[in-house]
Design an enzyme around this catalytic site. Structure first.
Site, PDB file in Angstrom:
ATOM      1  CE  LYS A   3      -3.994   1.881   2.568  1.00  0.00           C
ATOM      2  NZ  LYS A   3      -4.889   1.663   3.725  1.00  0.00           N
TER       3      LYS A   3
ATOM      4  CB  SER B  51      -8.098   3.539   2.624  1.00  0.00           C
ATOM      5  OG  SER B  51      -7.285   2.890   3.571  1.00  0.00           O
TER       6      SER B  51
ATOM      7  CB  SER C 216      -8.381   0.729   5.574  1.00  0.00           C
ATOM      8  OG  SER C 216      -9.026   1.971   5.497  1.00  0.00           O
TER       9      SER C 216
END
Lengths: 473, 478
Positions: free
Chosen positions: B71, B146, B170
């Site tokens: 990420k 996210s 997330s």
């Protein structure tokens, strides 16, 4: 004056731990800009603070020496504000649960002893330093993250002079604890003040003004002096003081408004989530307590009673721990406290002050000073000789007897040798001898001087005096 | 079948048996990225082929030769790390996150950076400054967020495994919406050092994988105490793969009634209810539970997370690194115009909310109150552990929604995380695993939660479910 002054001081002390508060960068002063900066103290995204365990130990030591109550838990908060020298735009500090509260520092000025209450002592991190240039600014982050201890008094201080005395006593205490250099020029000790005036008969406190930007103890005193005058004048006119923060301008010798109460920051304090609170072990505090040496005030009192030296001597000698240690060591070797105190306070201090260093930074040993005092008392050297050899004792670390021998300075105390010299002087100064005999008593001083000159300062002055008197009868 | 379609555990077996080479795995994976990522948009930065092949050649360790993607909020030395925000454009950290270092130490091949909601503020991956990532199951839909890039990349076989971060769901919500496995470990289980913080007291890094087995493997690599993170806990890391293939007969599973209320999509509920039946068949006793403070979780979360974010993100000011707006007249102007232009709308909304709740006069009513409610929510969970070993809930109230569907209505967007937020507030571990599909063929996720540091129970239960179902085997056609 019809107004009563109430002053509170906020001292910020840089703790001289080897590494910074929340990372392992060095805290050393004076290195090239940004050479002591890592992702943590630069506040780079993703970096996290980790408390340096040396920091609470030093802080607790100070708090205990200031007679404070230590908190049960160590908890940090974030103080949020934007400034380019603050890499994260928040400062790790302590807000509602400071490390310690409710202490006091005893000070003394002109025989008056007073306790200044300490409201709180808390830990925080220092910011970087800004250098403003033409059209741009540079930042040095070497200082960012250095541990700071904030020591806040109650508004117990009643004059600018007393504020100065408080700072002197605080500095002396802190140096005894060996936790900081306390060097205002290098910024290791900084001080803000708040001051309010009120009519003597009025209750409570007047409206306070905060003062910032003082760079020396004298600056603190001068800024407060200025404020007392400024605020008295306002009150005299029947006007009101505005609650505000003012900046001291040392060059112009005045304060100017920085921001009003309405413009004050909202620091949005909240618990620092990256540092979990931890219990302060009572045993650890106890152990730190035993590490605290005898503190200056207690030592001063002891010096007076133990060595029978004047209070003034005791206060000067105990201000710096190293000086007091030196004195005691010398007295232990040769028990004449007053002579040793005199030499430390006058000739030795003069050299140290001129160089701006402490007594441990020169080669003079307590043993050699003790030996010199003994030689003086025994008449082996005169004060004049002592003064002549002192500088070599200080710089070369040589023993006084060795120096006297090398320089051929040992005192002539042999009566026969002295009589010979005196006979010669009397012969060459027949007119003066006549003057003396006719009643001019100060003619003797001249004759003693002539003998000293003939002996190149080595004649024992006391013996010269006695022999001359008997010869002139 | 390309090697990129395998699980990590499968590839490790093949490498050991000599039927696959690390170089071929890298080649197949990079090929897949170049074939499908134009459509999916999971990656925002892919490492160079030559460098990856070179690393694959000599790779050693538990993840030797396995391509893993990160990420965009995990720091890699001298590689762009931007949190999908304009304000961090050009930022290349001089240091690596602890998890990144651990992956490298175990021979993982770091493919590059994955798209995310800007600073992890979002549940749809639409707030990224690089544009949205699309759900591999339906390119008109969001992948969740996210960590949308992480879930989409793994679902589309563009990475064997990925790391995400989970502050309020997330990892789990996008895993659920993309039909993959996503675990949020116990707070303190994985070091946060090098994870660009959103909300420090809630953030955890965790695995996004194709199977529970891979999840156990990856968790074992990244977990552990780290002296650089004061909130990481010093407790031993077990070999999580030992908990695979366990008999879960006799365990008790709690089903909290507060998670099956209005707002839960009927197809999602149906899939979760069937999953509960699977557990029953495996001999698990189902216990009805109540977590009474659940209804306060969402508002509590938005106060605490936004407050911490407003402080954590204050450092993005244009002074040291990243984006700086040009033409500023003075320092205040430089701050405001850098931040106005550097942050997107959702980031600004959260930063303003966070600043507000910490302001003098509001702190007690908002932040302090929320902190107290947080304790109540944690106590809700604490009380259940006497009655059950783990808790089963839906991961998200709905399957993937359409791109743009909720961007105009932040509250409806925030509701996507209503079931995942409590685990973050309580600091407990939770996983999302595939448990079914809607009529439109969209994946549905099942959430399994357990007490702090009981990832072992989660892996036992999740793996037992996985080996008795086929949902995790289905792959989107791209």
């Amino acid at each position: 004056m019809k107004y009563e002054t109430n002053i509170g001081l906020e001292a910020h002390l840089q703790l001289s731990t080897k590494s910074k508060a929340f990372c392992s960068c060095s805290t050393e002063f004076g290195n090239a800009p940004n050479t002591q900066a890592c992702p943590v103290c630069l506040g780079l995204p993703g970096s996290l603070p980790v408390l340096n365990r040396e920091v609470p130990a030093s802080a607790i030591k100070v708090a205990l020496a200031l007679n404070c109550t230590i908190a049960d838990r160590m908890k940090f908060d974030r103080k949020n504000y934007y400034y380019p020298d603050l890499p994260k735009n928040f400062q790790i500090s302590q807000y509602d649960k400071p490390l310690a509260r409710n202490g006091f520092l005893e000070i003394q000025a002109e025989k008056v002893v007073k306790k200044i209450r300490i409201k709180r002592v808390h830990l925080e991190e220092d910011a970087g330093k800004l250098f403003h240039k033409e059209g741009y600014s540079l930042i040095d982050y070497n200082r960012a993250g250095t541990p700071l201890l904030e020591i806040v008094t109650e508004p117990d201080i009643s004059s600018p002079e007393e504020a100065y005395t408080y700072l002197t006593f605080l500095k002396s205490l802190l140096r005894y604890l060996d936790v900081s250099d306390c060097n205002m020029e290098e910024g290791s000790l900084r001080c803000d003040a708040n001051i309010s005036l009120k009519k003597k008969e009025a209750s409570g406190l007047g409206i306070k003004t905060e003062l910032k930007n003082m760079n020396s103890f004298k600056g603190v005193r001068n800024a407060l002096d200025y404020e007392v005058k400024r605020q008295s004048a306002i009150l005299e006119e029947g006007a009101e003081i505005i609650q505000e923060t003012r900046l001291w301008d040392a060059d112009k010798g005045l304060t100017t408004s920085m921001r009003s109460k309405e413009e004050a920051h909202d620091y949005r304090y909240f618990p620092e989530p990256d540092l979990t609170p931890f219990v302060i072990d009572k045993e650890v505090s106890e152990r730190i307590k035993t590490d605290i040496p005898e503190l200056p005030r207690a030592r001063e009192v002891r010096f007076v009673s133990q060595y029978h030296i004047p209070e003034y001597d005791a206060s000067v000698l105990t201000q710096e721990k190293k000086t007091a240690d030196f004195f005691e060591k010398a007295v232990e070797i040769y028990n004449n406290p007053k002579t040793i105190s005199n030499w430390i306070m006058s000739d030795i201090s003069a050299v140290l002050n001129e160089r701006g260093i402490s007594i441990d930074k020169v080669r003079l040993s307590a043993a050699n000073l003790a030996k010199m005092a003994r030689m003086l008392d025994e008449g082996a050297i005169s004060t004049k000789i002592a003064k002549a050899i002192l500088i070599d004792m200080i710089d070369k670390g040589e023993a006084p007897d060795v120096l006297v021998r090398e320089k051929g300075l040992s005192q002539i105390s042999d009566a026969g040798e002295l009589e010979g010299m005196i006979a010669l002087v009397l012969k060459e100064n027949e007119k003066t001898v006549k003057d003396y005999k006719s009643g001019k008593k100060n003619a003797l001083t001249f004759l003693v001087g002539q003998v000293m000159k003939a002996s190149r300062g080595k004649a024992n002055p006391k013996m010269v005096n006695e022999i001359l008197k008997s010869k002139l009868k | 079948m390309g090697l990129n379609q395998q699980t990590a555990a499968g590839l490790i077996k093949m490498i050991n048996a000599g039927t696959a080479g690390a170089g071929d795995i890298v080649t197949d994976t990079l090929q897949r990225i170049s074939d499908v990522d134009k459509k999916v948009g999971a990656f925002i930065d892919v490492a160079g082929r030559k460098a990856l092949l070179k690393k694959a050649e000599g790779a050693k360790g538990r993840l030797a030769g396995i391509p893993v993607a990160l990420k965009d909020n995990l720091c890699e030395v001298n590689r762009p790390t931007t949190c999908s925000s304009r304000i961090l454009k050009g930022f290349k950290p001089p240091y690596a996150a602890t998890v990144v270092r651990k992956l490298e130490d175990e021979g993982a091949i770091l493919l590059g950076k994955l798209n995310m909601d800007e600073f992890a503020f979002g549940s749809s991956c639409e707030t990224s400054c690089y544009g949205p990532t699309r759900n591999p199951w339906d390119l008109d839909r969001i992948p969740g967020g996210s960590s949308g890039g992480s879930a989409a990349a793994v679902a589309a076989d563009e990475a064997i495994m990925a790391l995400g971060s989970d502050t309020g769901g997330s990892i789990r919500q996008p895993a659920s919406l993309c039909g993959v496995v996503g675990l949020k470990p116990t707070y303190g289980r994985v070091s946060r050092y090098g994870l660009i913080a959103f909300a420090s007291s809630l953030d955890q890094i965790g695995p996004v994988t194709k199977s529970v087995e891979d999840c156990a493997l990856l968790l074992g690599v990244i977990a552990g105490h780290d002296e650089q993170d004061s909130t990481s806990i010093d407790t031993p890391v077990p070999d999580y793969t030992e908990f695979l293939n366990s008999d879960i007969k006799g365990l008790k599973a709690g089903v909290p009634k507060e998670y099956f209320v209005k707002g839960l999509d009927s197809e999602v509920e149906k899939a979760v209810r069937s999953a509960i039946d699977v557990f029953k068949k495996l001999g698990v006793e189902i216990v009805e539970l109540s977590l009474p403070h659940t209804k306060y979780a969402l508002s509590t979360y938005y106060i605490i997370a936004s407050a911490e974010a407003s402080s954590n993100l204050a450092r993005f000011d244009g002074v040291q690194y990243g984006y700086r707006a040009a033409g500023a007249k003075d320092i205040i102007n430089m701050y405001s115009s850098t931040r106005s232009k550097g942050f997107g709308e959702e980031a600004k909304r959260r930063l303003m909310l966070g600043t507000y709740v910490l302001s003098s006069g509001y702190y007690e009513a908002y932040y302090l109150k929320a902190s107290k409610v947080r304790t109540k929510i944690k106590e809700d969970f604490d009380r259940t552990y006497e009655r059950c070993d783990f808790i089963i809930t839906p991961t998200s109230p709905t399957a993937a929604f359409k791109i743009g569907e909720r961007t105009g209505d932040p509250l409806s967007m925030y509701l996507s995380d209503v079931y995942t937020i409590p685990a973050n507030l309580a600091g407990i571990p939770a996983i999302s695993i595939p448990c079914g599909f809607t009529g439109k063929g969209l994946p549905v996720g099942l959430q399994i939660l357990a007490a702090a540091f009981r990832e072992d129970i989660i892996i036992k239960a999740a793996h037992a479910f996985e080996i008795n179902t086929d949902f995790h085997k289905r792959r989107p056609s791209l």
